[in-house]
Design a protein around this motif. Structure first.
Motif, PDB file in Angstrom:
ATOM      1  N   UNK A  32      -4.078   3.994  -5.946  1.00 16.67           N
ATOM      2  CA  UNK A  32      -5.109   4.052  -6.983  1.00 16.67           C
ATOM      3  C   UNK A  32      -4.496   4.341  -8.351  1.00 16.67           C
ATOM      4  N   UNK A  33      -3.515   5.229  -8.396  1.00 22.82           N
ATOM      5  CA  UNK A  33      -2.850   5.558  -9.657  1.00 22.82           C
ATOM      6  C   UNK A  33      -2.112   4.343 -10.223  1.00 22.82           C
ATOM      7  N   UNK A  34      -1.423   3.628  -9.366  1.00 23.68           N
ATOM      8  CA  UNK A  34      -0.695   2.430  -9.804  1.00 23.68           C
ATOM      9  C   UNK A  34      -1.670   1.369 -10.303  1.00 23.68           C
ATOM     10  N   UNK A  35      -2.742   1.127  -9.550  1.00 28.20           N
ATOM     11  CA  UNK A  35      -3.705   0.106  -9.953  1.00 28.20           C
ATOM     12  C   UNK A  35      -4.374   0.464 -11.282  1.00 28.20           C
ATOM     13  N   UNK A  36      -4.700   1.730 -11.484  1.00 24.94           N
ATOM     14  CA  UNK A  36      -5.309   2.163 -12.741  1.00 24.94           C
ATOM     15  C   UNK A  36      -4.356   1.948 -13.908  1.00 24.94           C
ATOM     16  N   UNK A  37      -3.109   2.300 -13.713  1.00 26.01           N
ATOM     17  CA  UNK A  37      -2.109   2.136 -14.762  1.00 26.01           C
ATOM     18  C   UNK A  37      -1.883   0.662 -15.096  1.00 26.01           C
ATOM     19  N   UNK A  38      -1.802  -0.168 -14.074  1.00 24.59           N
ATOM     20  CA  UNK A  38      -1.527  -1.596 -14.271  1.00 24.59           C
ATOM     21  C   UNK A  38      -2.719  -2.315 -14.902  1.00 24.59           C
ATOM     22  N   UNK A  47      -3.754  -8.129 -12.040  1.00 22.94           N
ATOM     23  CA  UNK A  47      -3.375  -6.860 -11.424  1.00 22.94           C
ATOM     24  C   UNK A  47      -3.495  -6.933  -9.903  1.00 22.94           C
ATOM     25  N   UNK A  48      -2.645  -6.200  -9.214  1.00 24.74           N
ATOM     26  CA  UNK A  48      -2.561  -6.332  -7.754  1.00 24.74           C
ATOM     27  C   UNK A  48      -3.760  -5.729  -7.032  1.00 24.74           C
ATOM     28  N   UNK A  49      -4.313  -6.512  -6.135  1.00 24.66           N
ATOM     29  CA  UNK A  49      -5.398  -6.024  -5.290  1.00 24.66           C
ATOM     30  C   UNK A  49      -4.829  -5.343  -4.047  1.00 24.66           C
TER      31      UNK A  49
END
Length: 83
Positions: A32-38, A47-49
């Protein structure tokens, strides 16, 4: 490393493979942290699902990433899941 796959509906999804260093533990919070940042840096379709943590990227003898191996691995998973 990011790859794009097309599902049976023709929609493309971004899949990302990440090799973590020892200070991070894989899990839903980190995803979740990576997806939010990206999301802040990329267009919505980029952005990656799906994010998968792996031990190491498959490399050729010259040190290049073997994308075909990552693609084959994900396509096998998609077939098993019926996507």
């Amino acid at each position: 490393m990011a790859l794009y796959f097309e599902n049976r509906d023709g929609a493309q999804k971004a899949y990302t493979f990440i090799v973590l260093n020892r200070t991070y533990a894989p899990g839903d919070d980190l995803v979740a942290e990576i997806q939010t940042s990206v999301r802040k840096r990329l267009a919505a379709y980029e952005y990656p699902r799906e994010i998968e943590f792996i031990e190491a990227l498959p490399l050729t003898t010259t040190g290049k990433i073997r994308r075909i191996e990552l693609r084959r691995r994900e396509l096998d998973k998609m077939k098993r899941a019926g996507q």
